[in-house]
Design a protein around this motif. Structure first.
Motif, PDB file in Angstrom:
ATOM      1  N   PRO A 156       8.934   2.842   0.712  1.00 59.41           N
ATOM      2  CA  PRO A 156       9.544   4.077   0.194  1.00 59.41           C
ATOM      3  C   PRO A 156      10.717   4.573   1.031  1.00 59.41           C
ATOM      4  CG  PRO A 156       7.174   4.213  -0.005  1.00 59.41           C
ATOM      5  CD  PRO A 156       7.470   2.950   0.773  1.00 59.41           C
ATOM      6  N   ASP A 157      10.702   4.318   2.339  1.00 59.93           N
ATOM      7  CA  ASP A 157      11.825   4.730   3.183  1.00 59.93           C
ATOM      8  C   ASP A 157      13.091   3.924   2.883  1.00 59.93           C
ATOM      9  OD1 ASP A 157      10.193   6.570   4.459  1.00 59.93           O
ATOM     10  OD2 ASP A 157       9.726   5.229   6.135  1.00 59.93           O
TER      11      ASP A 157
ATOM     12  N   GLY B  41      15.560  -3.380  -3.588  1.00 57.32           N
ATOM     13  CA  GLY B  41      15.021  -3.810  -4.883  1.00 57.32           C
ATOM     14  C   GLY B  41      16.010  -4.667  -5.646  1.00 57.32           C
ATOM     15  N   HIS B  42      17.273  -4.274  -5.652  1.00 54.51           N
ATOM     16  CA  HIS B  42      18.318  -5.039  -6.337  1.00 54.51           C
ATOM     17  C   HIS B  42      18.388  -6.460  -5.782  1.00 54.51           C
ATOM     18  CE1 HIS B  42      22.195  -6.057  -8.132  1.00 54.51           C
ATOM     19  NE2 HIS B  42      22.549  -6.479  -6.918  1.00 54.51           N
ATOM     20  N   ALA B  43      18.448  -6.587  -4.463  1.00 58.06           N
ATOM     21  CA  ALA B  43      18.549  -7.912  -3.842  1.00 58.06           C
ATOM     22  C   ALA B  43      17.331  -8.772  -4.171  1.00 58.06           C
ATOM     23  CB  ALA B  43      18.711  -7.769  -2.331  1.00 58.06           C
TER      24      ALA B  43
ATOM     25  N   VAL C 109       0.832  -1.207   0.000  1.00 51.36           N
ATOM     26  CA  VAL C 109       0.000   0.000   0.000  1.00 51.36           C
ATOM     27  C   VAL C 109       0.869   1.260   0.000  1.00 51.36           C
ATOM     28  CG1 VAL C 109      -1.644   1.343   1.380  1.00 51.36           C
ATOM     29  CG2 VAL C 109      -2.024  -1.112   1.013  1.00 51.36           C
ATOM     30  N   ARG C 110       1.862   1.334   0.872  1.00 51.93           N
ATOM     31  CA  ARG C 110       2.715   2.534   0.938  1.00 51.93           C
ATOM     32  C   ARG C 110       3.442   2.787  -0.374  1.00 51.93           C
ATOM     33  NH1 ARG C 110       6.905   3.700   4.740  1.00 51.93           N
ATOM     34  NH2 ARG C 110       6.416   5.817   4.164  1.00 51.93           N
TER      35      ARG C 110
ATOM     36  N   LEU D  65      11.586  -4.859   4.618  1.00 53.00           N
ATOM     37  CA  LEU D  65      11.731  -3.608   3.875  1.00 53.00           C
ATOM     38  C   LEU D  65      11.195  -3.697   2.453  1.00 53.00           C
ATOM     39  CD1 LEU D  65      15.334  -2.673   5.003  1.00 53.00           C
ATOM     40  CD2 LEU D  65      13.159  -1.821   5.920  1.00 53.00           C
ATOM     41  N   GLY D  66      10.935  -4.916   1.969  1.00 52.85           N
ATOM     42  CA  GLY D  66      10.435  -5.070   0.611  1.00 52.85           C
ATOM     43  C   GLY D  66      10.070  -6.507   0.344  1.00 52.85           C
ATOM     44  N   TRP D  67       9.440  -6.724  -0.800  1.00 54.19           N
ATOM     45  CA  TRP D  67       9.041  -8.078  -1.185  1.00 54.19           C
ATOM     46  C   TRP D  67       9.000  -8.192  -2.697  1.00 54.19           C
ATOM     47  CZ3 TRP D  67       4.731  -8.402  -4.193  1.00 54.19           C
ATOM     48  CH2 TRP D  67       3.829  -7.325  -4.154  1.00 54.19           C
TER      49      TRP D  67
END
Length: 175
Positions: free
Chosen positions: A101-102, A109-111, A23-24, A75-77
């Protein structure tokens, strides 16, 4: 000193964090590209319920969802699997990659992209593709830096109260 980033398989207990990031990131990355009322109406609890179902489904080996974690914080998926397009252009697909976004421009994203591509190859696919929302210049630049090339394909994804115009990027992963 910054703790190392770990990329691991997503688990059902990750669904709330995955939904929050989903969502963010939509609300930040797609501002001005998608109607603001749609972005404002996105629901973390609704997305979390969907992610719990997705994560709980038995998936073929090597396909599924990854999360990037640092200091016990997701932090990401990335989600990935067999290609869903019918034109046969590529056989693996990255369904989505989103970072909080933080955490943009910190390697998350790269990983995720590198690990998802490895998993797609491990599942026997030599090529993969992904779709990018038209106007998402930041994502286009990111994928271009990683060797994902435009192939000219476009699509319109019609959803309730939402039309997404997208273009495809492809990459040969092995072979």
């Amino acid at each position: 000193m910054t703790a190392p980033l770990e990329v691991r398989d997503g688990r059902a207990e990750d669904a709330d964090d995955v939904a929050r990031i989903h969502v963010r990131s939509w609300q930040t990355a797609y501002r001005g590209l998608i109607d603001q009322d749609v972005l404002d109406s996105l629901s973390i609890p609704d997305r979390a319920a969907n992610w719990r179902r997705f994560i709980a489904e038995p998936l073929p080996t090597g396909l599924g969802i990854l999360v990037a974690v640092r200091d016990d914080r997701i932090l990401g998926w990335a989600s990935f699997g067999s290609g869903r397009d019918e034109d046969g252009t590529a056989d693996g697909e990255i369904y989505g990659i989103y970072a909080d976004p933080d955490a943009w421009s910190t390697g998350v994203g790269h990983a995720l992209l590198m690990t998802a591509a490895e998993r797609i190859m491990d599942a026997g696919h030599t090529r993969a593709y992904l779709w990018v929302l038209d106007g998402n210049d930041r994502a286009d630049a990111f994928y271009a830096r990683h060797g994902w090339e435009l192939d000219g394909a476009t699509k319109v994804d019609e959803r309730p109260n939402l039309t997404l115009k997208e273009h495809r990027r492809v990459k040969v992963l092995a072979g």
